[in-house]
Design a protein around this motif. Structure first.
Motif, mmCIF file in Angstrom:
data_model
loop_
_atom_site.group_PDB
_atom_site.id
_atom_site.type_symbol
_atom_site.label_atom_id
_atom_site.label_comp_id
_atom_site.label_asym_id
_atom_site.label_seq_id
_atom_site.Cartn_x
_atom_site.Cartn_y
_atom_site.Cartn_z
ATOM 1 N N MET A 180 0.774 -0.865 -0.136
ATOM 2 C CA MET A 180 0.059 -0.061 -0.108
ATOM 3 C C MET A 180 0.861 1.266 0.066
ATOM 4 O O MET A 180 0.443 2.343 0.052
ATOM 5 C CB MET A 180 -0.724 0.117 1.573
ATOM 6 C CG MET A 180 -1.830 -1.118 1.368
ATOM 7 S SD MET A 180 -2.948 -1.024 -0.115
ATOM 8 C CE MET A 180 -3.734 -2.879 0.448
ATOM 9 N N ARG A 181 2.193 1.184 0.180
ATOM 10 C CA ARG A 181 2.993 2.236 0.188
ATOM 11 C C ARG A 181 4.073 2.299 -0.803
ATOM 12 O O ARG A 181 4.419 1.160 -1.155
ATOM 13 C CB ARG A 181 3.696 2.381 1.607
ATOM 14 C CG ARG A 181 2.530 2.627 2.646
ATOM 15 C CD ARG A 181 3.382 2.269 4.251
ATOM 16 N NE ARG A 181 2.760 2.562 5.412
ATOM 17 C CZ ARG A 181 1.916 1.927 5.937
ATOM 18 N NH1 ARG A 181 1.702 0.540 5.465
ATOM 19 N NH2 ARG A 181 1.219 2.201 7.037
ATOM 20 N N ASP A 182 4.286 3.453 -1.461
ATOM 21 C CA ASP A 182 5.271 3.367 -2.524
ATOM 22 C C ASP A 182 6.818 3.206 -2.048
ATOM 23 O O ASP A 182 7.118 3.548 -0.742
ATOM 24 C CB ASP A 182 5.448 4.980 -2.934
ATOM 25 C CG ASP A 182 4.155 5.230 -3.704
ATOM 26 O OD1 ASP A 182 3.637 4.360 -4.274
ATOM 27 O OD2 ASP A 182 3.939 6.669 -3.796
ATOM 28 N N ARG A 183 7.453 2.278 -2.479
ATOM 29 C CA ARG A 183 8.985 1.833 -2.366
ATOM 30 C C ARG A 183 9.102 1.349 -1.046
ATOM 31 O O ARG A 183 10.102 1.191 -0.496
ATOM 32 C CB ARG A 183 9.614 3.028 -2.431
ATOM 33 C CG ARG A 183 9.629 3.675 -3.849
ATOM 34 C CD ARG A 183 10.466 5.167 -3.887
ATOM 35 N NE ARG A 183 9.675 6.221 -3.070
ATOM 36 C CZ ARG A 183 10.228 6.819 -1.945
ATOM 37 N NH1 ARG A 183 11.348 6.717 -1.457
ATOM 38 N NH2 ARG A 183 9.591 7.897 -1.427
ATOM 39 N N ALA A 184 8.002 0.560 -0.557
ATOM 40 C CA ALA A 184 8.228 -0.144 0.607
ATOM 41 C C ALA A 184 8.211 -1.564 0.618
ATOM 42 O O ALA A 184 8.626 -2.246 1.415
ATOM 43 C CB ALA A 184 6.959 0.075 1.773
ATOM 44 N N VAL A 185 8.019 -2.217 -0.886
ATOM 45 C CA VAL A 185 7.717 -3.469 -0.873
ATOM 46 C C VAL A 185 9.208 -4.242 -0.785
ATOM 47 O O VAL A 185 9.523 -5.087 -0.005
ATOM 48 C CB VAL A 185 7.555 -3.904 -2.601
ATOM 49 C CG1 VAL A 185 7.300 -5.509 -2.519
ATOM 50 C CG2 VAL A 185 5.847 -3.486 -2.413
ATOM 51 N N VAL A 186 10.294 -3.793 -1.382
ATOM 52 C CA VAL A 186 11.563 -4.429 -1.204
ATOM 53 C C VAL A 186 12.188 -4.427 0.072
ATOM 54 O O VAL A 186 12.548 -5.279 0.791
ATOM 55 C CB VAL A 186 12.589 -3.791 -2.296
ATOM 56 C CG1 VAL A 186 13.910 -4.198 -2.014
ATOM 57 C CG2 VAL A 186 11.957 -4.047 -3.669
ATOM 58 N N PRO A 187 12.440 -3.232 0.747
ATOM 59 C CA PRO A 187 12.921 -3.323 2.216
ATOM 60 C C PRO A 187 12.010 -3.980 3.188
ATOM 61 O O PRO A 187 12.507 -4.830 4.065
ATOM 62 C CB PRO A 187 12.563 -1.795 2.535
ATOM 63 C CG PRO A 187 12.571 -1.009 1.545
ATOM 64 C CD PRO A 187 11.789 -1.886 0.297
ATOM 65 N N ALA A 188 10.597 -4.325 2.966
ATOM 66 C CA ALA A 188 9.829 -5.282 3.856
ATOM 67 C C ALA A 188 10.202 -6.593 3.437
ATOM 68 O O ALA A 188 10.346 -7.380 4.371
ATOM 69 C CB ALA A 188 8.276 -4.919 3.638
ATOM 70 N N VAL A 189 10.489 -6.918 2.207
ATOM 71 C CA VAL A 189 10.705 -8.391 1.756
ATOM 72 C C VAL A 189 12.259 -8.766 2.444
ATOM 73 O O VAL A 189 12.278 -9.789 2.971
ATOM 74 C CB VAL A 189 10.684 -8.474 0.345
ATOM 75 C CG1 VAL A 189 11.564 -9.988 -0.052
ATOM 76 C CG2 VAL A 189 9.251 -8.408 -0.325
ATOM 77 N N VAL A 190 13.117 -7.719 2.344
ATOM 78 C CA VAL A 190 14.440 -7.956 2.894
ATOM 79 C C VAL A 190 14.409 -8.226 4.284
ATOM 80 O O VAL A 190 14.996 -9.060 4.876
ATOM 81 C CB VAL A 190 15.242 -6.709 2.614
ATOM 82 C CG1 VAL A 190 16.516 -7.004 3.523
ATOM 83 C CG2 VAL A 190 15.447 -6.550 1.176
ATOM 84 N N GLY A 191 13.435 -7.551 4.917
ATOM 85 C CA GLY A 191 13.203 -7.684 6.610
ATOM 86 C C GLY A 191 12.859 -9.094 6.810
ATOM 87 O O GLY A 191 13.172 -9.779 7.699
ATOM 88 N N LEU A 192 11.524 -9.337 6.192
ATOM 89 C CA LEU A 192 11.034 -10.958 6.444
ATOM 90 C C LEU A 192 12.246 -11.764 6.113
ATOM 91 O O LEU A 192 12.218 -12.743 6.668
ATOM 92 C CB LEU A 192 10.011 -10.973 5.539
ATOM 93 C CG LEU A 192 8.597 -10.302 5.714
ATOM 94 C CD1 LEU A 192 7.461 -10.382 4.684
ATOM 95 C CD2 LEU A 192 8.031 -10.587 6.899
#
Length: 205
Positions: free
Chosen positions: A32-44
């Motif tokens: 739902m947020r711009d440019r948040a997908v990749v950092p979120a995946v890295v964290g998971l």
């Protein structure tokens, strides 16, 4: 570790990854947020790698054999999921169409993602039960190294699926703010439900 054993683990791991859960809910929120997908995946993925390393080191077996430590892990994970779910519902990230969506720092999304997966007992306990079953004590590689390899296979599957989930949500819902807000709140609700179930299991256990 044979190729057939590795393939069998990948099949089981893939079924585990494509089953919607807290990780999916977190990726929906990130989408739902711009440019948040990749950092979120890295964290998971960092969280999953950490769990794999814990199991490989043998600490996982010690934690599982200590009821108090296991309970503390479950309560800590449930409390974090509860807080995260409430935050998503209280502060839905989807604004009106055409507005620039707020984006938190990449490090915050990465750290939160690592906590979501690393503190999730539904990740730790299956890893503890699953990974050793696909190792060969008589193999050329030591068991901890085999567990790390299996963990990397699992992390690869997670990376592919979580990226698909995050970017799919972003592509489909970014022009539908009402639907996006509903989906995001549902993802927050899913985190709260999982947290409540974990706390209930501890209370009646």
């Amino acid at each position: 570790m044979t190729i057939s054993m590795l393939a069998a683990f990948w099949a089981v791991s893939f079924l585990f990854v494509i089953t919607p859960g807290v990780d999916w809910a977190y990726m929906i929120s990130a989408g739902m947020r711009d440019r948040a997908v990749v950092p979120a995946v890295v964290g998971l993925l960092l969280g999953h790698l950490a769990v794999s390393a814990i199991v490989a080191s043998g600490v996982g077996g010690l934690v599982a054999g200590a009821p108090l430590a296991s309970s503390m892990l479950t309560v800590a994970g449930a409390a974090y999921l509860l807080w995260l779910g409430i935050s998503v519902i209280v502060r839905p990230p989807v604004p009106l169409a055409g507005e620039v969506r707020q984006f938190d720092s990449p490090s915050r999304w990465t750290l939160t993602g690592a906590c979501v997966s690393g503190l999730n007992p539904k990740v730790f306990l299956p890893f503890l039960a699953l990974l050793p079953q696909f190792t060969d004590p008589q193999g050329a590689w030591p068991v901890p190294a085999q567990i790390i390899v299996l963990g990397l296979v699992h992390v690869f599957s997670c990376g592919v699926i979580y990226l698909l989930v995050g970017f799919s949500v972003q592509a489909v819902l970014k022009t539908r703010p009402a639907a996006a807000k509903l989906v995001d709140r549902l993802s927050g609700g899913a985190m709260i439900v999982v947290a409540a179930l974990l706390l209930t299991e501890q209370a009646i256990g």
